[in-house]
Motif scaffolding. Sequence first.
Motif, PDB file in Angstrom:
ATOM      1  N   PHE A  95       0.996  -1.184  -0.418  1.00 57.51           N
ATOM      2  CA  PHE A  95       0.001   0.543  -0.172  1.00 57.51           C
ATOM      3  C   PHE A  95       0.668   1.102  -0.394  1.00 57.51           C
ATOM      4  O   PHE A  95       0.583   2.078  -0.474  1.00 57.51           O
ATOM      5  CB  PHE A  95      -0.825   0.136   1.311  1.00 57.51           C
ATOM      6  N   LYS A  96       1.859   1.081   1.014  1.00 57.50           N
ATOM      7  CA  LYS A  96       3.193   2.013   0.840  1.00 57.50           C
ATOM      8  C   LYS A  96       3.045   2.833  -0.801  1.00 57.50           C
ATOM      9  O   LYS A  96       3.858   3.306  -0.822  1.00 57.50           O
ATOM     10  CB  LYS A  96       3.963   2.231   2.084  1.00 57.50           C
ATOM     11  N   ASN A  97       3.849   1.773  -1.627  1.00 56.94           N
ATOM     12  CA  ASN A  97       4.665   2.055  -2.823  1.00 56.94           C
ATOM     13  C   ASN A  97       3.299   2.234  -3.634  1.00 56.94           C
ATOM     14  O   ASN A  97       3.666   3.710  -4.418  1.00 56.94           O
ATOM     15  CB  ASN A  97       4.807   0.446  -3.267  1.00 56.94           C
ATOM     16  N   LEU A  98       2.295   1.669  -2.929  1.00 57.85           N
ATOM     17  CA  LEU A  98       0.650   2.698  -4.254  1.00 57.85           C
ATOM     18  C   LEU A  98       0.238   3.822  -3.775  1.00 57.85           C
ATOM     19  O   LEU A  98      -0.557   4.340  -4.804  1.00 57.85           O
ATOM     20  CB  LEU A  98       0.177   1.677  -4.228  1.00 57.85           C
ATOM     21  N   LYS A  99       0.909   4.374  -2.795  1.00 54.35           N
ATOM     22  CA  LYS A  99       0.603   5.700  -2.501  1.00 54.35           C
ATOM     23  C   LYS A  99      -0.792   5.716  -1.696  1.00 54.35           C
ATOM     24  O   LYS A  99      -1.484   6.730  -2.108  1.00 54.35           O
ATOM     25  CB  LYS A  99       0.932   6.435  -3.058  1.00 54.35           C
ATOM     26  N   TRP A 276      11.807  -7.782  -1.012  1.00 53.04           N
ATOM     27  CA  TRP A 276      11.456  -6.018  -1.403  1.00 53.04           C
ATOM     28  C   TRP A 276      11.083  -7.032  -2.901  1.00 53.04           C
ATOM     29  O   TRP A 276      10.222  -6.165  -3.585  1.00 53.04           O
ATOM     30  CB  TRP A 276      11.966  -5.789  -1.153  1.00 53.04           C
ATOM     31  N   ALA A 277      11.733  -7.837  -3.331  1.00 54.24           N
ATOM     32  CA  ALA A 277      11.565  -8.266  -4.944  1.00 54.24           C
ATOM     33  C   ALA A 277      10.185  -8.042  -5.605  1.00 54.24           C
ATOM     34  O   ALA A 277       9.078  -8.237  -6.334  1.00 54.24           O
ATOM     35  CB  ALA A 277      12.271  -9.059  -5.202  1.00 54.24           C
ATOM     36  N   GLY A 278       9.440  -9.428  -4.148  1.00 58.56           N
ATOM     37  CA  GLY A 278       8.468  -9.931  -4.477  1.00 58.56           C
ATOM     38  C   GLY A 278       7.633  -9.591  -4.473  1.00 58.56           C
ATOM     39  O   GLY A 278       6.562  -9.112  -5.161  1.00 58.56           O
ATOM     40  N   ILE A 279       7.477  -8.142  -3.332  1.00 60.08           N
ATOM     41  CA  ILE A 279       6.683  -6.922  -3.247  1.00 60.08           C
ATOM     42  C   ILE A 279       6.237  -5.804  -4.528  1.00 60.08           C
ATOM     43  O   ILE A 279       5.216  -5.481  -4.790  1.00 60.08           O
ATOM     44  CB  ILE A 279       6.637  -6.176  -1.765  1.00 60.08           C
ATOM     45  N   SER A 280       8.171  -5.306  -5.058  1.00 57.14           N
ATOM     46  CA  SER A 280       7.869  -4.702  -6.155  1.00 57.14           C
ATOM     47  C   SER A 280       7.361  -5.787  -6.978  1.00 57.14           C
ATOM     48  O   SER A 280       6.403  -4.976  -7.641  1.00 57.14           O
ATOM     49  CB  SER A 280       9.049  -4.755  -6.855  1.00 57.14           C
ATOM     50  N   GLU A 281       6.916  -6.309  -7.398  1.00 59.64           N
ATOM     51  CA  GLU A 281       6.113  -7.235  -8.229  1.00 59.64           C
ATOM     52  C   GLU A 281       4.517  -7.565  -8.054  1.00 59.64           C
ATOM     53  O   GLU A 281       4.651  -6.973  -9.016  1.00 59.64           O
ATOM     54  CB  GLU A 281       6.444  -9.066  -7.991  1.00 59.64           C
ATOM     55  N   ASN A 282       4.548  -7.877  -6.871  1.00 63.53           N
ATOM     56  CA  ASN A 282       3.213  -7.676  -6.534  1.00 63.53           C
ATOM     57  C   ASN A 282       2.671  -6.197  -6.629  1.00 63.53           C
ATOM     58  O   ASN A 282       1.465  -5.384  -7.685  1.00 63.53           O
ATOM     59  CB  ASN A 282       3.113  -6.979  -5.354  1.00 63.53           C
TER      60      ASN A 282
END
Length: 314
Positions: A95-99, A276-282
Amino acid sequence: MMATKTLFSRGGAKDLRQSVVNKMGRGEELASSLIKHFDRINTINPLWDDKEIESLLLKQKEFEVSLIGEKPNYPKTLPRFTPSSSDSCNRELFFKNLKAERDEEPMTPQQKRWTENSTGVHEARQRNLLYGEKYLPNPDFTVERVKDEENPLRDGLPAWEKPLEDWKVIEHKGITMVVTGMMDGILRYKDGTRIGFEFKTKSNSVAQIKQLKEPAPYHKKQCVAYSILFGVDEFVITYESVAKDKWSTGENARPDMKAFYIKVTERQRQQLLDKWAGISENVETGELPDGDNRKCMFCPFKTECSKYSGGIRA
């Protein structure tokens, strides 16, 4: 014959063995040396203000003021991760990366003073480190300095907090991401090695220090992230109780500080990079990762996450 069950992977067994060796040898040496280092500088009475050191701290504040209003210069289009959130729930980082919209996080006056008290103690210990390297005979630790010829305000400052803040673009398993952050300090031990300094406070009672048997798991995970960002493998996590024993107890006072040694392994770095890579892919695919309801207390996305609460798994 009944087959024996494997309790640890080879990597896990290696980490455990290394942990035991560190605790009994170098780790115990470094942890106890840092506590003694603080004790030695805090027994010098009086210790007068030093113009050189106080000017350096003033220069640090000048640099920090210069950053007010400045926007970070790391790539904004890449997924971003910080050491302080290394142990956060995957869904929170998603959610943080999607703002996503954050919840309001009101703070009571008591909570505000709690954090301010801890910050004040934190700054006092860093000041102790600077005085210790100058006024202790044969100090065990000195503070590394930042080298930045392009920025005279930053060049020569203590390697901690804002002067140390940095970011790095990382490629892992075909994923490109950014890790950014700062830490409490990089010290030089008397043998010349670089040691990461992490400082934490306990605010309820001095008894909390005695009860500590090892660092909190999320503090260990922070050190793994710091290792990735700053290239330091050895850390001493120091805990101090803001509450103290009674003044009259004197030398018999209960210990108010305790330190623990952490040696970060390559396997631990790879595990965090995998996360981190897994979340980035999500983030790229929009696929919602599983949540962890043990980590909800300080999550700023509880309202957003509740829309998908059926998918949370501990």
